[in-house]
Scaffold this motif. Structure first.
Motif, PDB file in Angstrom:
ATOM      1  N   MET A 128       0.857  -1.165   0.000  1.00  0.00           N
ATOM      2  CA  MET A 128       0.000   0.000   0.000  1.00  0.00           C
ATOM      3  C   MET A 128       0.905   1.229   0.000  1.00  0.00           C
ATOM      4  SD  MET A 128      -3.364   0.402   2.402  1.00  0.00           S
ATOM      5  CE  MET A 128      -3.676  -1.337   2.471  1.00  0.00           C
ATOM      6  N   ARG A 129       0.518   2.246  -0.787  1.00  0.00           N
ATOM      7  CA  ARG A 129       1.315   3.460  -0.881  1.00  0.00           C
ATOM      8  C   ARG A 129       0.446   4.613  -1.368  1.00  0.00           C
ATOM      9  NH1 ARG A 129       1.883   4.419  -6.241  1.00  0.00           N
ATOM     10  NH2 ARG A 129       1.906   2.651  -7.659  1.00  0.00           N
ATOM     11  N   LEU A 130       0.993   5.821  -1.257  1.00  0.00           N
ATOM     12  CA  LEU A 130       0.327   6.972  -1.848  1.00  0.00           C
ATOM     13  C   LEU A 130       0.412   6.860  -3.362  1.00  0.00           C
ATOM     14  CD1 LEU A 130       1.434  10.013   0.342  1.00  0.00           C
ATOM     15  CD2 LEU A 130      -0.869   9.060   0.115  1.00  0.00           C
ATOM     16  N   ALA A 131      -0.651   7.246  -4.034  1.00  0.00           N
ATOM     17  CA  ALA A 131      -0.663   7.218  -5.494  1.00  0.00           C
ATOM     18  C   ALA A 131       0.299   8.268  -6.037  1.00  0.00           C
ATOM     19  CB  ALA A 131      -2.074   7.493  -6.000  1.00  0.00           C
ATOM     20  N   THR A 132       0.795   8.015  -7.231  1.00  0.00           N
ATOM     21  CA  THR A 132       1.623   8.970  -7.951  1.00  0.00           C
ATOM     22  C   THR A 132       0.917   9.346  -9.249  1.00  0.00           C
ATOM     23  OG1 THR A 132       2.822   7.304  -9.237  1.00  0.00           O
ATOM     24  CG2 THR A 132       3.710   7.852  -7.045  1.00  0.00           C
ATOM     25  N   GLU A 133       1.435  10.372  -9.906  1.00  0.00           N
ATOM     26  CA  GLU A 133       0.856  10.778 -11.193  1.00  0.00           C
ATOM     27  C   GLU A 133       0.886   9.630 -12.195  1.00  0.00           C
ATOM     28  OE1 GLU A 133       1.891  14.704 -12.793  1.00  0.00           O
ATOM     29  OE2 GLU A 133       2.896  15.041 -10.868  1.00  0.00           O
TER      30      GLU A 133
ATOM     31  N   VAL B  67      -3.141   3.688  -2.964  1.00  0.00           N
ATOM     32  CA  VAL B  67      -3.343   2.556  -3.861  1.00  0.00           C
ATOM     33  C   VAL B  67      -2.758   1.296  -3.246  1.00  0.00           C
ATOM     34  CG1 VAL B  67      -3.404   3.924  -5.985  1.00  0.00           C
ATOM     35  CG2 VAL B  67      -1.222   3.026  -5.171  1.00  0.00           C
ATOM     36  N   LEU B  68      -3.288   0.186  -3.682  1.00  0.00           N
ATOM     37  CA  LEU B  68      -2.745  -1.117  -3.321  1.00  0.00           C
ATOM     38  C   LEU B  68      -2.232  -1.742  -4.606  1.00  0.00           C
ATOM     39  CD1 LEU B  68      -3.429  -3.326  -0.610  1.00  0.00           C
ATOM     40  CD2 LEU B  68      -3.759  -4.465  -2.791  1.00  0.00           C
ATOM     41  N   GLU B  69      -0.994  -2.165  -4.556  1.00  0.00           N
ATOM     42  CA  GLU B  69      -0.344  -2.756  -5.723  1.00  0.00           C
ATOM     43  C   GLU B  69      -0.153  -4.250  -5.522  1.00  0.00           C
ATOM     44  OE1 GLU B  69       2.932  -0.414  -8.277  1.00  0.00           O
ATOM     45  OE2 GLU B  69       3.298  -0.461  -6.138  1.00  0.00           O
TER      46      GLU B  69
END
Length: 186
Positions: free
Chosen positions: A1-6, A57-59
Motif C-alpha cells: 500500500m502506498r500513496l498514489a503517484t501521477e 493505492v494497493l499494488e
C-alpha cells in the motif's frame, strides 16, 4: 500500500469510473472539448489528486489493483443553491447529513482481486485517517443497487442512515437511489 503517484493516473481513472458506476465517465464526456478523449480528463483529475496526496493505492504483481480516496466533511453544510447541478444534488444533500465525518469518496478494487480482504484493508486505513484527523465517524455514499458494496460496509459496522433518489438527467443508468452509510469510530 502506498500513496498514489501521477503515474497511476490511468488505473485511478479506471477505478474511479468503476466505483462511480460510470458516472465519472459521463461527467468527463460532458467536460470534453470536441475530439478530446474524456479519459484524458479523468486521468488529469486523478493525477491532480495524486499530486495532492489524496489517494492511496494497493499494488500487486499486476500493478495497481485498488484505490482509496476520501476527505473530511466539515461541521457546516455546503449551501445548495438553485444553480447547483441537479446530478450532484443528492450527493451533496447526503454529505450535508454526514457532517464531521471522514468521507470515503472512492473505494475501488478490480473484480478479479475481490475476496482477498483488500476492501477491508483499505477501510481500516480510511478509519485510521479519520481518527488521526480527530473525527468520530465515517461516511460513504453507494448506489442503492450495489449490494456488494453495501454488504462490505455493513460487515465493517456501517449503518444505512439515509437515501435519496438518483437524479439521472441525461445519464443512462439503472441506479434508482443513493444510500448514505455511516459508522461511529471508537
Amino acid at each position: 500500500m502506498r500513496l498514489a503517484t501521477e503515474g497511476d493516473a490511468s488505473e485511478l481513472a479506471d477505478l474511479v469510473n468503476f466505483a462511480g458506476e460510470g458516472l465519472p465517465l459521463h461527467i468527463w464526456t460532458g467536460l470534453a472539448d470536441d475530439g478530446q478523449d474524456p479519459w484524458e480528463i479523468g486521468r488529469a483529475r486523478q493525477a491532480e489528486k495524486a499530486r495532492e496526496g489524496q489517494t492511496i493505492v494497493l499494488e500487486s504483481a499486476d500493478g495497481v489493483v485498488a484505490s482509496l480516496t476520501g476527505y473530511a466533511i466539515g461541521a457546516e453544510p455546503v449551501p445548495i443553491g438553485a444553480d447547483f447541478p441537479s446530478l450532484f444534488r443528492p450527493f451533496q444533500e447526503l454529505e450535508n447529513r454526514a457532517l464531521d465525518s471522514w468521507y470515503v469518496n472512492v473505494l475501488a478494487c478490480y473484480p478479479e482481486h475481490r475476496g482477498q480482504g483488500i476492501g477491508s484493508r483499505l477501510l481500516r486505513v480510511a478509519e485510521d485517517i479519520g481518527r488521526s484527523e480527530g473525527l468520530r465517524q465515517m461516511s460513504v455514499i453507494v448506489a442503492g443497487n450495489n449490494i456488494g458494496a453495501r454488504r462490505l460496509y455493513k460487515r465493517h459496522g456501517y449503518e444505512e442512515t439515509d437515501n435519496l433518489p438518483c437524479v439521472k438527467d441525461d445519464w443512462a443508468t439503472d441506479i434508482d437511489s443513493w444510500v448514505l452509510l455511516m459508522k461511529q469510530l471508537r
